[in-house]
Motif scaffolding. Sequence first.
Motif, short mmCIF file in Angstrom:
data_model
loop_
_atom_site.label_atom_id
_atom_site.label_comp_id
_atom_site.label_asym_id
_atom_site.label_seq_id
_atom_site.Cartn_x
_atom_site.Cartn_y
_atom_site.Cartn_z
N ALA A 1 29.77 54.85 44.52
CA ALA A 1 30.62 53.92 45.28
C ALA A 1 30.10 53.74 46.70
CB ALA A 1 32.06 54.44 45.29
N VAL A 2 29.86 54.84 47.37
CA VAL A 2 29.44 54.76 48.77
C VAL A 2 28.05 54.14 48.89
CG1 VAL A 2 28.97 56.06 50.84
CG2 VAL A 2 30.85 56.74 49.37
N HIS A 3 27.13 54.63 48.08
CA HIS A 3 25.77 54.12 48.17
C HIS A 3 25.71 52.64 47.78
CE1 HIS A 3 21.50 53.65 46.73
NE2 HIS A 3 21.32 54.15 47.92
N GLY A 4 26.45 52.28 46.75
CA GLY A 4 26.47 50.88 46.34
C GLY A 4 26.95 50.00 47.48
N ARG B 1 34.34 43.08 45.60
CA ARG B 1 33.33 43.83 46.34
C ARG B 1 33.32 45.29 45.95
NH1 ARG B 1 34.56 41.47 52.40
NH2 ARG B 1 33.31 39.56 52.27
N CYS B 2 34.49 45.87 45.77
CA CYS B 2 34.56 47.28 45.37
C CYS B 2 33.93 47.47 44.00
CB CYS B 2 36.01 47.77 45.37
SG CYS B 2 36.71 47.93 47.02
N LEU B 3 34.26 46.55 43.11
CA LEU B 3 33.69 46.61 41.77
C LEU B 3 32.17 46.53 41.84
CD1 LEU B 3 34.06 46.65 38.73
CD2 LEU B 3 34.63 44.21 38.80
N ARG B 4 31.69 45.57 42.61
CA ARG B 4 30.24 45.44 42.76
C ARG B 4 29.63 46.72 43.30
NH1 ARG B 4 28.56 40.60 46.54
NH2 ARG B 4 26.43 41.17 45.98
N ALA B 5 30.25 47.24 44.35
CA ALA B 5 29.70 48.44 44.98
C ALA B 5 29.60 49.59 43.98
CB ALA B 5 30.55 48.84 46.18
N ALA B 6 30.67 49.82 43.26
CA ALA B 6 30.68 50.94 42.32
C ALA B 6 29.63 50.76 41.23
CB ALA B 6 32.07 51.09 41.70
N LEU C 1 34.68 43.29 56.18
CA LEU C 1 34.14 44.38 55.36
C LEU C 1 34.87 45.69 55.63
CD1 LEU C 1 30.46 43.26 55.47
CD2 LEU C 1 31.78 43.77 53.42
N ASP C 2 35.41 45.83 56.83
CA ASP C 2 36.20 47.03 57.13
C ASP C 2 37.35 47.17 56.14
OD1 ASP C 2 34.54 47.21 59.24
OD2 ASP C 2 36.09 47.22 60.79
N GLU C 3 37.99 46.05 55.86
CA GLU C 3 39.13 46.09 54.94
C GLU C 3 38.68 46.41 53.53
OE1 GLU C 3 41.42 42.53 55.34
OE2 GLU C 3 41.79 42.85 57.48
N THR C 4 37.54 45.83 53.16
CA THR C 4 37.01 46.14 51.83
C THR C 4 36.75 47.64 51.71
OG1 THR C 4 35.91 43.99 51.74
CG2 THR C 4 35.20 45.65 50.16
N TYR C 5 36.17 48.18 52.76
CA TYR C 5 35.83 49.61 52.69
C TYR C 5 37.09 50.46 52.65
CZ TYR C 5 32.55 53.48 53.06
OH TYR C 5 31.79 54.60 52.79
N ASP C 6 38.11 50.04 53.38
CA ASP C 6 39.40 50.74 53.28
C ASP C 6 39.85 50.79 51.83
OD1 ASP C 6 39.64 51.34 55.91
OD2 ASP C 6 41.01 49.71 56.41
N MET C 7 39.74 49.66 51.17
CA MET C 7 40.18 49.60 49.79
C MET C 7 39.32 50.52 48.92
SD MET C 7 40.78 46.23 47.43
CE MET C 7 40.73 46.32 45.64
N LEU C 8 38.03 50.52 49.17
CA LEU C 8 37.15 51.38 48.38
C LEU C 8 37.52 52.85 48.58
CD1 LEU C 8 34.69 51.23 46.46
CD2 LEU C 8 33.24 51.68 48.44
N ILE C 9 37.80 53.20 49.82
CA ILE C 9 38.18 54.59 50.11
C ILE C 9 39.46 54.93 49.35
CG2 ILE C 9 39.06 56.13 51.90
CD1 ILE C 9 37.18 54.85 53.88
#
Lengths: 188, 188
Positions: free
Chosen positions: A146-149, B141-146, A165-173
Motif C-alpha cells: 500500500a505505502v510503496h504503491g 487511488r487507494c485501490l491503484r496504490a495497493a 493527495l493528502d486526503e487520499t493518503y488519509d483514506m489509505l491510512i
Amino acid sequence: MARAALSAAAVVDVALRLVDEEGVGALTLAAVASRAGVATPSLYKHVRNLAELRALMSARIMDELSERIGSAVLGRSADEAVRALMTAWRDYVLAHPHRYAALGQAPEPRVAEAGERLIGIMLATLRAYDLDDTSVIHAVRCLRAAVHGFAVLEAERAFQRSEKLDETYDMLIRMVVAGLATATPPRR
Amino acid sequence: MARAALSAAAVVDVALRLVDEEGVGALTLAAVASRAGVATPSLYKHVRNLAELRALMSARIMDELSERIGSAVLGRSADEAVRALMTAWRDYVLAHPHRYAALGQAPEPRVAEAGERLIGIMLATLRAYDLDDTSVIHAVRCLRAAVHGFAVLEAERAFQRSEKLDETYDMLIRMVVAGLATATPPRR
DNA sequence: GCTCAAAAGCTAATGCCGTTAGCCTCGGGT
DNA sequence: ACCCGAGGCTAACGGCATTAGCTTTTGAGC
C-alpha cells in the motif's frame, strides 16, 4: 594514505545530490565525475562500476528512510504507530521524490538486503496486533504494498485529478489500520 | 506504399517479446532491430526514437491490462467485482512480469494517458459503493496504490520470505474490500 | 506494362557513455 | 632521504542512439 579528496561515500553523496536535482535519468558517471571535479575514470578508484554505485545509493536511501521511519515510530504503538510510520514514509518521498525513484533502479536483491532494517521496523510495529507468525508477514507485505504503491505513483506524478493527495493518503491510512484490526490468517 | 514488412505495431511486438524474454534491461534499439531482421537505423522509419518506442510499449501494455481487467469485471459488481479486478490485475503481472516492469520505464504523463481507460473501469467498478464524487477518486487511488504496489514488489521479487504470496494477496484483497465498505470522505 | 515518387531499407558517421589499461604524482611511513 | 601505494590523469575501445544521405522496392496511375 594519499590525498583523501574523494571516497565511496563522497561519490554517493554527489550522485544523490545529482539525482535530487536532475532526476534519475541524469545519473551518469560522467555527470557525477564532473560534479565531483574529477575525470570520469577516477570514480573507479572508489566504486566498481555504475551498477555498484546504484546499489550503494539504494542502500543509503533505504538507511535514511529506515532511520526517519524508525524515529517516527518510537514511543508509539498499534494504530498510532502505523499512522506515524505511513506518514513518515510519505514525507520522505515528498521531500526526495527523485531519490525514492532511484530506489527502483538497483537490482532488487541488493535493495532488499539494505531494506531488512526497514522490514524489521515494520515487523516490530505490527507486533502490537495479535497476529500469528505467518500473518504478521502477510500484514507487513500488505503495508509495504500500500505505502510503496502510493509512494511510487505519487513520486512519478501518476495521480492526475485535482483531488488533494493528502486526503487520499488519509483514506489509505484508515484502510490499512482497519484492515490490520480485522486481519486473520487467510483461509485456504 | 512500399514493402509492408515492418510497421510501428510490429516493432512494438518485437520489443515486447524481447522484454518478456530478456527483461527491461535488454531493451535496446540494436536488439530490437536484430530480432526484426533489420539494421538499427531502419527502425526510425517506424518509430521516432527509443523514448517513443517505450511510450508505445506502455500504451500497449496498458491496453492489454485494461482489456483483461475489463472482461474480468464484466457482469460482477461491488465486492465481487473488486475481487475480480484485483485478481485479474495480478494474474496479468504474473503472466508478464517484465512487461509490467516496462510500464515504469516510460515517462508517466504518457502512460497515464494510456491508462485512462483502466481508471475508467475502476471508477465504474467502485460506483456500486455509495461514495460521493470526490470519495470515489480517493478510493480509486487507494485501490491503484495497493494493487500496483503489490504488483511492482512481486514483479521485482522484493518479497523474500517463504510465506505464500497468494495468501498475502488474499489478505490485501480483504483489506481493500473492507476498506471500501467503510469508506467515508476523509474528515479535515 | 511503364513510370516514378515515396516508403522502407541500407551504410557511414557522430557523439556520448561505461569501462579498461597504463602512466604520473603526491604524501605519509620508514 | 626514500619509496610505494592511493588516487588522480590521458588515451583508447566498444556499444549505443541518432542523423545524413544513398539505394531499392513497389504500388498507383497512366
